[in-house]
Design a protein around this motif. Structure first.
Motif, PDB file in Angstrom:
ATOM      1  N   LEU A   6      -7.373  51.867   2.036  1.00 39.10           N
ATOM      2  CA  LEU A   6      -6.759  50.938   1.079  1.00 39.10           C
ATOM      3  C   LEU A   6      -7.183  49.523   1.421  1.00 39.10           C
ATOM      4  O   LEU A   6      -7.153  49.128   2.589  1.00 39.10           O
ATOM      5  CB  LEU A   6      -5.235  51.051   1.137  1.00 39.10           C
ATOM      6  CG  LEU A   6      -4.672  52.422   0.772  1.00 39.10           C
ATOM      7  CD1 LEU A   6      -3.183  52.488   1.123  1.00 39.10           C
ATOM      8  CD2 LEU A   6      -4.870  52.724  -0.707  1.00 39.10           C
ATOM      9  N   PRO A   7      -7.585  48.735   0.434  1.00 41.65           N
ATOM     10  CA  PRO A   7      -7.980  47.355   0.698  1.00 41.65           C
ATOM     11  C   PRO A   7      -6.786  46.557   1.231  1.00 41.65           C
ATOM     12  O   PRO A   7      -5.638  46.951   1.043  1.00 41.65           O
ATOM     13  CB  PRO A   7      -8.406  46.840  -0.676  1.00 41.65           C
ATOM     14  CG  PRO A   7      -7.731  47.736  -1.661  1.00 41.65           C
ATOM     15  CD  PRO A   7      -7.589  49.079  -0.988  1.00 41.65           C
ATOM     16  N   PRO A   8      -7.052  45.438   1.888  1.00 42.02           N
ATOM     17  CA  PRO A   8      -5.954  44.625   2.430  1.00 42.02           C
ATOM     18  C   PRO A   8      -4.943  44.259   1.345  1.00 42.02           C
ATOM     19  O   PRO A   8      -5.328  43.936   0.222  1.00 42.02           O
ATOM     20  CB  PRO A   8      -6.669  43.364   2.939  1.00 42.02           C
ATOM     21  CG  PRO A   8      -8.075  43.789   3.199  1.00 42.02           C
ATOM     22  CD  PRO A   8      -8.373  44.855   2.189  1.00 42.02           C
ATOM     23  N   GLN A   9      -3.681  44.346   1.695  1.00 44.50           N
ATOM     24  CA  GLN A   9      -2.610  43.977   0.776  1.00 44.50           C
ATOM     25  C   GLN A   9      -1.756  42.917   1.466  1.00 44.50           C
ATOM     26  O   GLN A   9      -1.632  42.904   2.679  1.00 44.50           O
ATOM     27  CB  GLN A   9      -1.706  45.187   0.507  1.00 44.50           C
ATOM     28  CG  GLN A   9      -2.453  46.431   0.069  1.00 44.50           C
ATOM     29  CD  GLN A   9      -2.275  46.723  -1.404  1.00 44.50           C
ATOM     30  OE1 GLN A   9      -1.882  45.847  -2.175  1.00 44.50           O
ATOM     31  NE2 GLN A   9      -2.572  47.936  -1.791  1.00 44.50           N
ATOM     32  N   ARG A  10      -1.108  42.107   0.679  1.00 39.95           N
ATOM     33  CA  ARG A  10      -0.224  41.127   1.290  1.00 39.95           C
ATOM     34  C   ARG A  10       0.995  41.845   1.874  1.00 39.95           C
ATOM     35  O   ARG A  10       1.323  42.964   1.468  1.00 39.95           O
ATOM     36  CB  ARG A  10       0.184  40.053   0.283  1.00 39.95           C
ATOM     37  CG  ARG A  10       1.108  40.549  -0.799  1.00 39.95           C
ATOM     38  CD  ARG A  10       1.628  39.424  -1.702  1.00 39.95           C
ATOM     39  NE  ARG A  10       2.745  39.967  -2.495  1.00 39.95           N
ATOM     40  CZ  ARG A  10       2.598  40.848  -3.476  1.00 39.95           C
ATOM     41  NH1 ARG A  10       1.394  41.279  -3.816  1.00 39.95           N
ATOM     42  NH2 ARG A  10       3.651  41.332  -4.116  1.00 39.95           N
ATOM     43  N   ARG A  11       1.647  41.208   2.827  1.00 40.01           N
ATOM     44  CA  ARG A  11       2.858  41.758   3.431  1.00 40.01           C
ATOM     45  C   ARG A  11       3.866  42.111   2.352  1.00 40.01           C
ATOM     46  O   ARG A  11       4.140  41.292   1.455  1.00 40.01           O
ATOM     47  CB  ARG A  11       3.433  40.702   4.376  1.00 40.01           C
ATOM     48  CG  ARG A  11       4.709  41.117   5.038  1.00 40.01           C
ATOM     49  CD  ARG A  11       5.000  40.154   6.170  1.00 40.01           C
ATOM     50  NE  ARG A  11       6.377  40.247   6.620  1.00 40.01           N
ATOM     51  CZ  ARG A  11       6.832  39.665   7.715  1.00 40.01           C
ATOM     52  NH1 ARG A  11       6.005  38.965   8.485  1.00 40.01           N
ATOM     53  NH2 ARG A  11       8.089  39.785   8.069  1.00 40.01           N
ATOM     54  N   GLY A  12       4.411  43.332   2.426  1.00 44.03           N
ATOM     55  CA  GLY A  12       5.372  43.768   1.422  1.00 44.03           C
ATOM     56  C   GLY A  12       5.189  45.235   1.115  1.00 44.03           C
ATOM     57  O   GLY A  12       4.498  45.950   1.851  1.00 44.03           O
ATOM     58  N   PHE A  13       5.813  45.671   0.038  1.00 41.99           N
ATOM     59  CA  PHE A  13       5.844  47.087  -0.334  1.00 41.99           C
ATOM     60  C   PHE A  13       5.058  47.276  -1.634  1.00 41.99           C
ATOM     61  O   PHE A  13       5.318  46.582  -2.616  1.00 41.99           O
ATOM     62  CB  PHE A  13       7.299  47.541  -0.479  1.00 41.99           C
ATOM     63  CG  PHE A  13       8.039  47.542   0.845  1.00 41.99           C
ATOM     64  CD1 PHE A  13       8.444  46.354   1.442  1.00 41.99           C
ATOM     65  CD2 PHE A  13       8.296  48.738   1.512  1.00 41.99           C
ATOM     66  CE1 PHE A  13       9.097  46.353   2.678  1.00 41.99           C
ATOM     67  CE2 PHE A  13       8.950  48.741   2.741  1.00 41.99           C
ATOM     68  CZ  PHE A  13       9.346  47.545   3.321  1.00 41.99           C
ATOM     69  N   HIS A  14       4.118  48.224  -1.614  1.00 46.76           N
ATOM     70  CA  HIS A  14       3.153  48.363  -2.705  1.00 46.76           C
ATOM     71  C   HIS A  14       3.070  49.810  -3.178  1.00 46.76           C
ATOM     72  O   HIS A  14       2.908  50.717  -2.359  1.00 46.76           O
ATOM     73  CB  HIS A  14       1.767  47.924  -2.212  1.00 46.76           C
ATOM     74  CG  HIS A  14       1.763  46.543  -1.628  1.00 46.76           C
ATOM     75  ND1 HIS A  14       1.705  45.421  -2.409  1.00 46.76           N
ATOM     76  CD2 HIS A  14       1.866  46.107  -0.351  1.00 46.76           C
ATOM     77  CE1 HIS A  14       1.754  44.340  -1.629  1.00 46.76           C
ATOM     78  NE2 HIS A  14       1.853  44.734  -0.375  1.00 46.76           N
ATOM     79  N   LEU A  15       3.110  50.011  -4.466  1.00 49.46           N
ATOM     80  CA  LEU A  15       2.975  51.358  -5.044  1.00 49.46           C
ATOM     81  C   LEU A  15       1.537  51.859  -4.921  1.00 49.46           C
ATOM     82  O   LEU A  15       0.609  51.185  -5.391  1.00 49.46           O
ATOM     83  CB  LEU A  15       3.314  51.313  -6.535  1.00 49.46           C
ATOM     84  CG  LEU A  15       4.727  51.666  -6.954  1.00 49.46           C
ATOM     85  CD1 LEU A  15       4.830  51.594  -8.471  1.00 49.46           C
ATOM     86  CD2 LEU A  15       5.154  53.049  -6.471  1.00 49.46           C
ATOM     87  N   ILE A  16       1.358  53.043  -4.345  1.00 52.38           N
ATOM     88  CA  ILE A  16       0.001  53.595  -4.190  1.00 52.38           C
ATOM     89  C   ILE A  16      -0.080  55.046  -4.671  1.00 52.38           C
ATOM     90  O   ILE A  16      -1.022  55.756  -4.317  1.00 52.38           O
ATOM     91  CB  ILE A  16      -0.489  53.509  -2.721  1.00 52.38           C
ATOM     92  CG1 ILE A  16       0.484  54.255  -1.769  1.00 52.38           C
ATOM     93  CG2 ILE A  16      -0.670  52.064  -2.274  1.00 52.38           C
ATOM     94  CD1 ILE A  16      -0.114  54.546  -0.404  1.00 52.38           C
TER      95      ILE A  16
END
Lengths: 142, 142, 142
Positions: free
Chosen positions: A9-19
């Motif tokens: 997964l590409p870098p994501q900002r701090r937090g919760f992300h739907l994948i």
């Protein structure tokens, strides 16, 4: 049937992300499985995986608010401070939420509830790309 | 061997409830499995599953006390308040405890410790019926 | 292929302990599995399992500090006090961290990230020996 895929997964900002979409797309053999299980593993100790509400972005923002409150950055009692104020909290959040999911598969699809989605929980400010190992097993048939 | 069952639990009051008996009864093929795993999934985001002490009801009441303290109803920082004061706490508790269990099976029985029982963790005041997906796999034999 | 082993860990002091080596050594068939999963179960309700940073002992000490703060010994609201000030907190920590791990297996090895190690989380002052059930399944081949 057994199959295993890697997904970065590409870098994501701090937090919760739907994948959910990314995970399903990475395991095309899912469509052939009548009954089975999909295991998802994150190969990191400062990010984690969970399943929760897939509709409202405010739920995911509240997850971030709550966990930042429960495990504060720079908590004075931490001894392991060398890697930054967000590092030790990230390790703890990662173990509270967990490094893996095992998801039921029915008739070629994940047997999730209507409102369930897979979250990548990024606990670091600059976590970088995250590697997942996806292991699918089950009975093929239609 | 693979088999999958659905189990709907009737509405329970908010709190922690022993459901070992209901889960085992819903998977009659368990008795034939020499070595295997039983996966239990809850298709909801405001209730969860865990394993803990199966004897003392006061332990289950203390779980409810503790988690209500750790994730308070109506916490002022929550943004997602539309579905009630107990909704966002229920989502967070559900992810902390988790949506699934994978249980070892040995010689036709769950290989739990003497004091281990399966809990349904109902985090909402009026959660309604809860649907579980039970997936059993293993080697049949005697 | 299915195989199941029991592993008894000697008593450890309260805290977080790396047990990756002991777990892997207890499942020699791991080396033959091309793709699979290793399930690890702890048959107790006051100790648990997690995966986290395998290098720095200070990370494991911070886990102990944090969880003792989050779930304090002798918390006045607890009703279940008969088994000691550390008993009810141990039950809660055990459910927050969880009684099991499911680990991916690739080419005869656990497919963990570089920094991931298996922790035994001993939540009691005098927990005694701890029994694990290790269930390995997968596709044999090379």
């Amino acid at each position: 049937m057994w199959t295993q895929h890697h997904l970065t997964l590409p870098p994501q900002r701090r937090g919760f992300h739907l994948i959910t979409r990314e995970v399903v797309a990475a395991v095309p053999e899912l469509a052939k499985v009548r009954v089975g299980l999909l295991h998802v593993w994150i190969q990191h100790t400062s990010a984690s995986l969970t399943v929760n509400e897939n509709a409202s972005p405010d739920v995911r923002r509240d997850f971030e608010r709550y966990f930042n409150h429960a495990v504060p950055d720079g908590w004075p009692a931490f001894e392991h401070t060398l890697e930054g104020r967000d590092d030790m909290p990230a390790h703890i959040k990662a173990s509270v939420l967990g490094p893996s999911l095992t998801l039921p598969v029915s008739a070629g699809r994940l047997a999730l509830g209507t409102w369930q989605g897979i979250y990548l929980c990024e606990h670091r400010d600059d976590g970088g790309a995250r590697r997942l190992v996806l292991t699918l097993q089950g009975e093929v048939g239609g």
